[in-house]
Design an enzyme around this catalytic site. Structure first.
Site, PDB file in Angstrom:
ATOM      1  N   ASN A 213       2.930  12.500  16.177  1.00 36.97           N
ATOM      2  CA  ASN A 213       1.846  11.611  16.636  1.00 36.97           C
ATOM      3  C   ASN A 213       0.534  12.354  16.853  1.00 36.97           C
ATOM      4  OD1 ASN A 213       4.371  10.144  17.388  1.00 36.97           O
ATOM      5  ND2 ASN A 213       2.880   8.672  18.189  1.00 36.97           N
TER       6      ASN A 213
ATOM      7  N   TYR B   3       7.402   0.247   8.726  1.00 36.73           N
ATOM      8  CA  TYR B   3       6.424   1.313   8.456  1.00 36.73           C
ATOM      9  C   TYR B   3       7.127   2.585   7.988  1.00 36.73           C
ATOM     10  CZ  TYR B   3       3.528   5.407   9.498  1.00 36.73           C
ATOM     11  OH  TYR B   3       2.878   6.618   9.418  1.00 36.73           O
TER      12      TYR B   3
ATOM     13  N   THR C 284       4.882  11.257   7.679  1.00 36.37           N
ATOM     14  CA  THR C 284       5.120  11.155   9.118  1.00 36.37           C
ATOM     15  C   THR C 284       6.508  11.651   9.499  1.00 36.37           C
ATOM     16  OG1 THR C 284       5.427   9.517  10.875  1.00 36.37           O
ATOM     17  CG2 THR C 284       5.801   8.739   8.644  1.00 36.37           C
ATOM     18  N   ASP C 285       6.653  12.055  10.753  1.00 35.02           N
ATOM     19  CA  ASP C 285       7.986  12.438  11.253  1.00 35.02           C
ATOM     20  C   ASP C 285       8.896  11.220  11.421  1.00 35.02           C
ATOM     21  OD1 ASP C 285       6.754  11.292  13.485  1.00 35.02           O
ATOM     22  OD2 ASP C 285       7.133  12.980  14.830  1.00 35.02           O
ATOM     23  N   GLU C 286       8.302  10.009  11.384  1.00 38.47           N
ATOM     24  CA  GLU C 286       9.121   8.805  11.610  1.00 38.47           C
ATOM     25  C   GLU C 286      10.138   8.578  10.495  1.00 38.47           C
ATOM     26  OE1 GLU C 286       7.180   5.317  13.034  1.00 38.47           O
ATOM     27  OE2 GLU C 286       5.855   6.448  14.341  1.00 38.47           O
TER      28      GLU C 286
ATOM     29  N   LYS D 260       7.066   4.581   4.356  1.00 34.34           N
ATOM     30  CA  LYS D 260       6.613   5.975   4.197  1.00 34.34           C
ATOM     31  C   LYS D 260       7.734   6.827   3.590  1.00 34.34           C
ATOM     32  CE  LYS D 260       3.244   7.751   5.274  1.00 34.34           C
ATOM     33  NZ  LYS D 260       1.943   7.963   4.573  1.00 34.34           N
TER      34      LYS D 260
ATOM     35  N   THR E  62       0.823  -1.222   0.000  1.00 30.25           N
ATOM     36  CA  THR E  62       0.000   0.000   0.000  1.00 30.25           C
ATOM     37  C   THR E  62       0.849   1.260   0.000  1.00 30.25           C
ATOM     38  OG1 THR E  62      -1.980  -0.956   0.969  1.00 30.25           O
ATOM     39  CG2 THR E  62      -1.575   1.370   1.455  1.00 30.25           C
TER      40      THR E  62
HETATM   41  P1  NAD Z   1      -5.336   4.881   9.641  1.00 24.17           P
HETATM   42  O1  NAD Z   1      -4.636   3.572   9.697  1.00 24.17           O
HETATM   43  O2  NAD Z   1      -6.279   5.240  10.726  1.00 24.17           O
HETATM   44  O3  NAD Z   1      -6.152   5.014   8.273  1.00 24.17           O
HETATM   45  C1  NAD Z   1      -5.639   4.587   7.044  1.00 24.17           C
HETATM   46  C2  NAD Z   1      -6.782   4.505   6.049  1.00 24.17           C
HETATM   47  O4  NAD Z   1      -6.226   4.104   4.794  1.00 24.17           O
HETATM   48  C3  NAD Z   1      -7.855   3.482   6.424  1.00 24.17           C
HETATM   49  O5  NAD Z   1      -9.132   4.028   6.271  1.00 24.17           O
HETATM   50  C4  NAD Z   1      -7.629   2.336   5.445  1.00 24.17           C
HETATM   51  O6  NAD Z   1      -8.814   1.634   5.127  1.00 24.17           O
HETATM   52  C5  NAD Z   1      -7.069   3.080   4.242  1.00 24.17           C
HETATM   53  N1  NAD Z   1      -6.244   2.219   3.385  1.00 24.17           N
HETATM   54  C6  NAD Z   1      -5.262   1.369   3.781  1.00 24.17           C
HETATM   55  N2  NAD Z   1      -4.755   0.727   2.703  1.00 24.17           N
HETATM   56  C7  NAD Z   1      -5.420   1.205   1.609  1.00 24.17           C
HETATM   57  C8  NAD Z   1      -5.333   0.949   0.219  1.00 24.17           C
HETATM   58  N3  NAD Z   1      -4.482   0.047  -0.277  1.00 24.17           N
HETATM   59  N4  NAD Z   1      -6.155   1.628  -0.606  1.00 24.17           N
HETATM   60  C9  NAD Z   1      -7.040   2.531  -0.119  1.00 24.17           C
HETATM   61  N5  NAD Z   1      -7.179   2.800   1.192  1.00 24.17           N
HETATM   62  C10 NAD Z   1      -6.363   2.150   2.050  1.00 24.17           C
HETATM   63  O7  NAD Z   1      -4.182   5.959   9.495  1.00 24.17           O
HETATM   64  P2  NAD Z   1      -4.129   7.458  10.055  1.00 24.17           P
HETATM   65  O8  NAD Z   1      -3.595   7.433  11.436  1.00 24.17           O
HETATM   66  O9  NAD Z   1      -5.415   8.143   9.757  1.00 24.17           O
HETATM   67  O10 NAD Z   1      -2.982   8.043   9.105  1.00 24.17           O
HETATM   68  C11 NAD Z   1      -3.311   8.626   7.846  1.00 24.17           C
HETATM   69  C12 NAD Z   1      -2.031   9.053   7.154  1.00 24.17           C
HETATM   70  O11 NAD Z   1      -1.319   9.979   7.969  1.00 24.17           O
HETATM   71  C13 NAD Z   1      -1.062   7.895   6.885  1.00 24.17           C
HETATM   72  O12 NAD Z   1      -0.482   8.105   5.624  1.00 24.17           O
HETATM   73  C14 NAD Z   1      -0.028   8.006   7.990  1.00 24.17           C
HETATM   74  O13 NAD Z   1       1.221   7.502   7.560  1.00 24.17           O
HETATM   75  C15 NAD Z   1       0.000   9.499   8.207  1.00 24.17           C
HETATM   76  N6  NAD Z   1       0.364   9.952   9.570  1.00 24.17           N
HETATM   77  C16 NAD Z   1      -0.277   9.434  10.670  1.00 24.17           C
HETATM   78  C17 NAD Z   1       0.040   9.933  11.943  1.00 24.17           C
HETATM   79  C18 NAD Z   1      -0.646   9.412  13.193  1.00 24.17           C
HETATM   80  O14 NAD Z   1      -0.224   9.747  14.293  1.00 24.17           O
HETATM   81  N7  NAD Z   1      -1.712   8.625  13.088  1.00 24.17           N
HETATM   82  C19 NAD Z   1       1.006  10.923  12.078  1.00 24.17           C
HETATM   83  C20 NAD Z   1       1.642  11.406  10.925  1.00 24.17           C
HETATM   84  C21 NAD Z   1       1.300  10.930   9.679  1.00 24.17           C
HETATM   85  O1  DAU Z   2       5.065   9.880  14.745  1.00 22.60           O
HETATM   86  C1  DAU Z   2       3.993   9.696  13.877  1.00 22.60           C
HETATM   87  C2  DAU Z   2       3.534   8.259  13.915  1.00 22.60           C
HETATM   88  O2  DAU Z   2       2.885   8.075  15.163  1.00 22.60           O
HETATM   89  C3  DAU Z   2       2.602   7.897  12.762  1.00 22.60           C
HETATM   90  O3  DAU Z   2       3.311   8.008  11.558  1.00 22.60           O
HETATM   91  C4  DAU Z   2       2.067   6.475  12.938  1.00 22.60           C
HETATM   92  O4  DAU Z   2       1.125   6.200  11.919  1.00 22.60           O
HETATM   93  C5  DAU Z   2       1.380   6.393  14.284  1.00 22.60           C
HETATM   94  O5  DAU Z   2       0.931   5.079  14.507  1.00 22.60           O
HETATM   95  C6  DAU Z   2       2.338   6.811  15.399  1.00 22.60           C
HETATM   96  O6  DAU Z   2       3.399   5.833  15.567  1.00 22.60           O
HETATM   97  P1  DAU Z   2       3.898   5.387  17.019  1.00 22.60           P
HETATM   98  O7  DAU Z   2       4.577   4.086  16.913  1.00 22.60           O
HETATM   99  O8  DAU Z   2       4.627   6.497  17.695  1.00 22.60           O
HETATM  100  O9  DAU Z   2       2.450   5.245  17.744  1.00 22.60           O
HETATM  101  P2  DAU Z   2       1.858   4.168  18.736  1.00 22.60           P
HETATM  102  O10 DAU Z   2       0.564   4.711  19.226  1.00 22.60           O
HETATM  103  O11 DAU Z   2       1.886   2.799  18.172  1.00 22.60           O
HETATM  104  O12 DAU Z   2       2.899   4.201  19.948  1.00 22.60           O
HETATM  105  C7  DAU Z   2       3.171   5.404  20.644  1.00 22.60           C
HETATM  106  C8  DAU Z   2       4.249   5.108  21.687  1.00 22.60           C
HETATM  107  O13 DAU Z   2       3.660   4.262  22.695  1.00 22.60           O
HETATM  108  C9  DAU Z   2       5.421   4.339  21.132  1.00 22.60           C
HETATM  109  O14 DAU Z   2       6.618   4.796  21.797  1.00 22.60           O
HETATM  110  C10 DAU Z   2       5.146   2.892  21.517  1.00 22.60           C
HETATM  111  C11 DAU Z   2       4.371   3.025  22.813  1.00 22.60           C
HETATM  112  N1  DAU Z   2       3.359   1.984  23.082  1.00 22.60           N
HETATM  113  C12 DAU Z   2       2.448   1.721  22.109  1.00 22.60           C
HETATM  114  C13 DAU Z   2       1.481   0.760  22.288  1.00 22.60           C
HETATM  115  C14 DAU Z   2       0.469   0.437  21.209  1.00 22.60           C
HETATM  116  C15 DAU Z   2       3.319   1.325  24.303  1.00 22.60           C
HETATM  117  O15 DAU Z   2       4.140   1.597  25.197  1.00 22.60           O
HETATM  118  N2  DAU Z   2       2.351   0.383  24.500  1.00 22.60           N
HETATM  119  C16 DAU Z   2       1.438   0.062  23.537  1.00 22.60           C
HETATM  120  O16 DAU Z   2       0.599  -0.845  23.779  1.00 22.60           O
END
Ligand code: NAD
Ligand code: DAU
Length: 355
Positions: free
Chosen positions: A188, A159, A134-136, A163, A100
């Protein structure tokens, strides 16, 4: 009225963006989402049923389906959020992330380029392809410093590597073909409608169910938290006013250790929904094995988007996290549907032939 394609619009951030755009713009939104386990149309609320919201259950790897959508709803731009987004899942099974995040982004870029090449000169000049990242991609920080738009890429999980690859593809399509692109790299997010496998919703729901709160390692990893509505406002601003070819870092100036986040959630739950047995929620904290390759610290310097576009987050962590806990307490139906899997049938029940 603009027509804008939003990929991943049934996800956590995409649904927040669509709620914002349906409420505050006159744009027509074509929501392109495969509806993986993370896609939940229920998160769109009333916006999902608005006549300006068109939903298509489409995989971004499906070139023919994308071409049909471009022909049917010629857009003024694309905001690309669709992705596999959960780091832990990427460690256990990277395949979907490669498919994806890399192949899907490539396929979307090519479908967009074919459509954009056929536009007239004014249409081509006004068009935007905004890639949400993402910042990752920048790797992991030590105790000091912040990521900026100039930071070298150093992704370290499946991941973040996928990205990073997608960011590079987007820049290559700008440089090679002239496609007008924008990239944002955000920290995040937290807020309503986040799938409960990410830290904050997982902790809230586990706590309410009296289950252990699993903290990886010592809980001293640092994340920079931003309310999802602040991210959505930033995305709209960059899409409308950002300089083509530019990158913007987006962050909340809210660095917290994971332990601080969990303690804050426990204290808020003690206040808003005390346990029946009178015990503090913090008693549920459990230290578990660390995430393999766990990035230590992320922090964003968001001064470019502040300086050039005037964006500032409206929520502090304290205001945003209390609203978030209250949202999960006030929305037991959304939670029940996610936990039972009921949300996966929502599309047939509510959209039928539209999907
Ligand atoms: P999410 O996992 O909640 O949502 C992802 C969506 O993409 C879902 O609705 C899923 O059905 C859809 N999807 C997955 N594969 C697909 C495909 N092949 N075709 C069409 N749709 C598809 O993710 P999110 O947390 O809303 O993140 C959205 C975007 O922002 C991502 O690109 C992620 O990398 C980025 N991002 C997320 C965070 C965060 O903290 N959540 C931070 C920075 C950037
Ligand atoms: O920084 C942006 C990113 O933030 C996005 O690009 C990603 O899509 C989003 O998932 C998020 O990634 P993280 O790995 O930082 O998020 P997560 O919520 O999975 O974890 C946040 C922090 O908490 C991380 O240091 C791992 C820790 N953690 C997470 C889970 C699920 C725990 O300690 N226990 C847990 O059960």
């Amino acid at each position: 009225m603009k027509t804008v394609f939003i990929t991943g619009g049934a996800g956590f951030i995409g649904s927040a963006l669509i709620r914002l755009l349906i409420a505050e713009s006159d744009w027509r939104i074509v929501n392109i989402d495969k509806l993986t386990y993370a896609g939940n149309l229920e998160s769109l609320g009333a916006a999902g049923k608005d006549a300006r919201h068109i939903f298509s259950q489409t995989d971004i790897c499906d070139r023919a389906a994308l071409d049909t959508l471009f022909a049917e709803y010629p857009p003024d731009g694309v905001i690309h959020l669709a992705a596999e987004s959960h780091v832990d899942r990427s460690i256990h099974g990277p395949g979907d992330f490669i498919e994806t995040n890399i192949t899907g982004t490539y396929t979307l870029l090519e479908a967009t380029r074919a459509y954009w090449s056929g536009m007239d000169e004014a249409g081509r000049a006004a068009f935007r392809f905004h890639h949400v990242s993402t910042d990752e991609v920048f790797g992991s920080l030590g105790t000091t410093g912040m990521f900026t738009e100039e930071t070298a890429y150093d992704p370290r999980s499946p991941y973040s590597s996928s990205k990073a690859a997608s960011d590079h593809l987007v820049r290559a399509w700008q440089h090679t073909y002239g496609l007008p692109t924008l990239i944002t790299n955000c920290s995040n997010n937290y807020g309503p409608c986040q799938f409960p496998e990410k830290l904050i919703p997982l902790m809230i729901l586990n706590a309410l169910a009296g289950k252990p709160l699993p903290i990886y390692g010592k809980g001293d990893n640092v994340r920079d938290w931003l309310h999802v509505d602040d991210h959505a406002r930033a995305l709209r601003l960059v899409f409308e006013r950002g300089a083509t070819g530019a990158t913007y870092c987006i962050g909340g100036h809210n660095e917290k250790t994971n332990l601080e986040v969990v303690d804050t959630l426990c204290a808020l739950l003690d206040k808003l929904s005390p346990r029946a047995d009178g015990q503090a929620y913090a008693a549920l904290k459990t230290y578990v094995a660390d995430r393999p390759g766990h990035d230590k610290r992320y922090a964003i310097d968001a001064s470019k988007i502040a300086r050039e576009l005037g964006w500032q987050p409206q929520e502090t962590f304290e205001s945003g996290i209390e609203k978030t806990v209250a949202w999960y307490l006030d929305n037991p139906e959304w939670i029940a549907h996610v936990q039972s899997g009921e949300y996966r049938h929502w599309v047939e029940k509510n959209y039928g032939a539209r999907s």
